[in-house]
Design a protein around this motif. Sequence first.
Motif, PDB file in Angstrom:
ATOM      1  N   UNK A 180       0.816  -1.221   0.000  1.00 34.57           N
ATOM      2  CA  UNK A 180       0.000   0.000   0.000  1.00 34.57           C
ATOM      3  C   UNK A 180       0.848   1.269   0.000  1.00 34.57           C
ATOM      4  N   UNK A 181       2.159   1.116  -0.096  1.00 31.39           N
ATOM      5  CA  UNK A 181       3.075   2.261  -0.049  1.00 31.39           C
ATOM      6  C   UNK A 181       2.784   3.139   1.178  1.00 31.39           C
ATOM      7  N   UNK A 182       2.590   2.451   2.317  1.00 28.78           N
ATOM      8  CA  UNK A 182       2.235   3.158   3.541  1.00 28.78           C
ATOM      9  C   UNK A 182       3.445   3.509   4.398  1.00 28.78           C
ATOM     10  N   UNK A 183       4.650   3.113   3.966  1.00 24.74           N
ATOM     11  CA  UNK A 183       5.848   3.358   4.769  1.00 24.74           C
ATOM     12  C   UNK A 183       6.639   4.520   4.176  1.00 24.74           C
ATOM     13  N   UNK A 184       6.723   5.589   4.925  1.00 20.46           N
ATOM     14  CA  UNK A 184       7.550   6.725   4.526  1.00 20.46           C
ATOM     15  C   UNK A 184       8.989   6.480   4.980  1.00 20.46           C
ATOM     16  N   UNK A 185       9.922   7.203   4.383  1.00 20.23           N
ATOM     17  CA  UNK A 185      11.339   6.980   4.664  1.00 20.23           C
ATOM     18  C   UNK A 185      12.078   8.317   4.753  1.00 20.23           C
ATOM     19  N   UNK A 186      11.688   9.182   5.718  1.00 18.23           N
ATOM     20  CA  UNK A 186      12.307  10.511   5.801  1.00 18.23           C
ATOM     21  C   UNK A 186      13.736  10.460   6.334  1.00 18.23           C
ATOM     22  N   UNK A 187      14.479  11.521   6.039  1.00 23.53           N
ATOM     23  CA  UNK A 187      15.832  11.651   6.574  1.00 23.53           C
ATOM     24  C   UNK A 187      15.775  11.770   8.091  1.00 23.53           C
ATOM     25  N   UNK A 188      16.841  11.291   8.734  1.00 25.18           N
ATOM     26  CA  UNK A 188      16.872  11.252  10.195  1.00 25.18           C
ATOM     27  C   UNK A 188      17.659  12.444  10.747  1.00 25.18           C
ATOM     28  N   UNK A 189      17.048  13.165  11.662  1.00 23.07           N
ATOM     29  CA  UNK A 189      17.710  14.273  12.365  1.00 23.07           C
ATOM     30  C   UNK A 189      18.456  13.685  13.554  1.00 23.07           C
ATOM     31  N   UNK A 190      19.803  13.637  13.476  1.00 25.12           N
ATOM     32  CA  UNK A 190      20.602  12.907  14.461  1.00 25.12           C
ATOM     33  C   UNK A 190      21.260  13.788  15.508  1.00 25.12           C
ATOM     34  N   UNK A 191      21.305  15.091  15.282  1.00 19.69           N
ATOM     35  CA  UNK A 191      21.979  15.966  16.230  1.00 19.69           C
ATOM     36  C   UNK A 191      22.177  17.337  15.637  1.00 19.69           C
ATOM     37  N   UNK A 192      23.144  18.065  16.157  1.00 23.54           N
ATOM     38  CA  UNK A 192      23.425  19.402  15.636  1.00 23.54           C
ATOM     39  C   UNK A 192      24.915  19.678  15.717  1.00 23.54           C
ATOM     40  N   UNK A 193      25.391  20.617  14.911  1.00 21.93           N
ATOM     41  CA  UNK A 193      26.789  21.017  14.922  1.00 21.93           C
ATOM     42  C   UNK A 193      26.877  22.532  14.854  1.00 21.93           C
ATOM     43  N   UNK A 194      28.003  23.074  15.260  1.00 17.32           N
ATOM     44  CA  UNK A 194      28.112  24.522  15.359  1.00 17.32           C
ATOM     45  C   UNK A 194      29.547  24.981  15.156  1.00 17.32           C
ATOM     46  N   UNK A 195      29.677  26.222  14.727  1.00 20.37           N
ATOM     47  CA  UNK A 195      30.941  26.953  14.740  1.00 20.37           C
ATOM     48  C   UNK A 195      30.769  28.073  15.751  1.00 20.37           C
TER      49      UNK A 195
END
Length: 313
Positions: A117-132
């Motif tokens: 049924x194409x019911x599974x989405x596959x979004x990118x994973x937000x794993x953390x953050x980085x900074x300067x």
Amino acid sequence: MREIVIISGKGGTGKTSITGAFAALAARRGEPTARPPVICDLDVDAPDLHILLAPRPEREEDFISGNEARIDSALCLGCGACAAACRFGAIHEKDGAFAVDPLRCEGCKVCVAVCPAEAVAFPARHCGHRAVSATRFGPMVHAQLFPGQENSGRLVSLLKTEARALARERGLELILCDGAPGIGCPVISSLSGVDLAVAVTEPTPSGRHDLERVAALCAHFRVPLAVLVNKADLNPEAAEGLAALCRDQGHALLGELPYDPAFVQAMARGKVVTELPPSPTSEVLTQAWEHVLRLAGRPARRAPLQPLNAQGE
């Protein structure tokens, strides 16, 4: 441009405190015209260099890496094909509805492929953050993974790329990195392209064992290694054994630090130990840093490439 990374085979050796002390020494290095280093905290799973340096963020970005399956309950037919195909047990059923456990999902995408049924989405994973960020010792590149997230090796690689670009942009000649403990993926990534690795160790059986492991890792990747022994006066016999190990294996011994409560006192004040009044500890660190700069500016003596076994030895 020279790149130096401070590592240790285990946590708790004082690696971050010594990195902060070296950053202070590099920033002030005698002449008013001295340029600061680019400071890079590569312990992305549990960073703590910010405690000493109080960075002020100038630029922040999300760290996006990998993907994570999510099931749309409105589209799901309840057939269970996704659960049957998942090798990791990440999909479970409750009251006829299927859902994905994000802690088990490995992002393999097989559930997306088998869902009729194409019911599974596959979004990118937000794993953390980085900074300067800006610090009193120079610009700092750092990051934080969310608990349980992976891809620490990739994030370390991104931070090193950012640090090198920042050094070129600002005309800085030195990158000083605080590496992660151990010998895993983030440490392997942190060793890429460096001029010198400095291992901080302690005069204990576990300290010697972990120094041997990290030395084998550096030899495998042909990275020159120097050693600094912390709390050496707590076990002089073991400290001498570490010095003998360095002589036998050709590693530079930078010095031996005494057990000194000044490290804790400095941390409680948000400072590094070399910002306190002169002491035997700060003298050893100053001499060690001068030795580090000489070693990092010397052509590397490349050891033969040796394979690692499953234990990293």
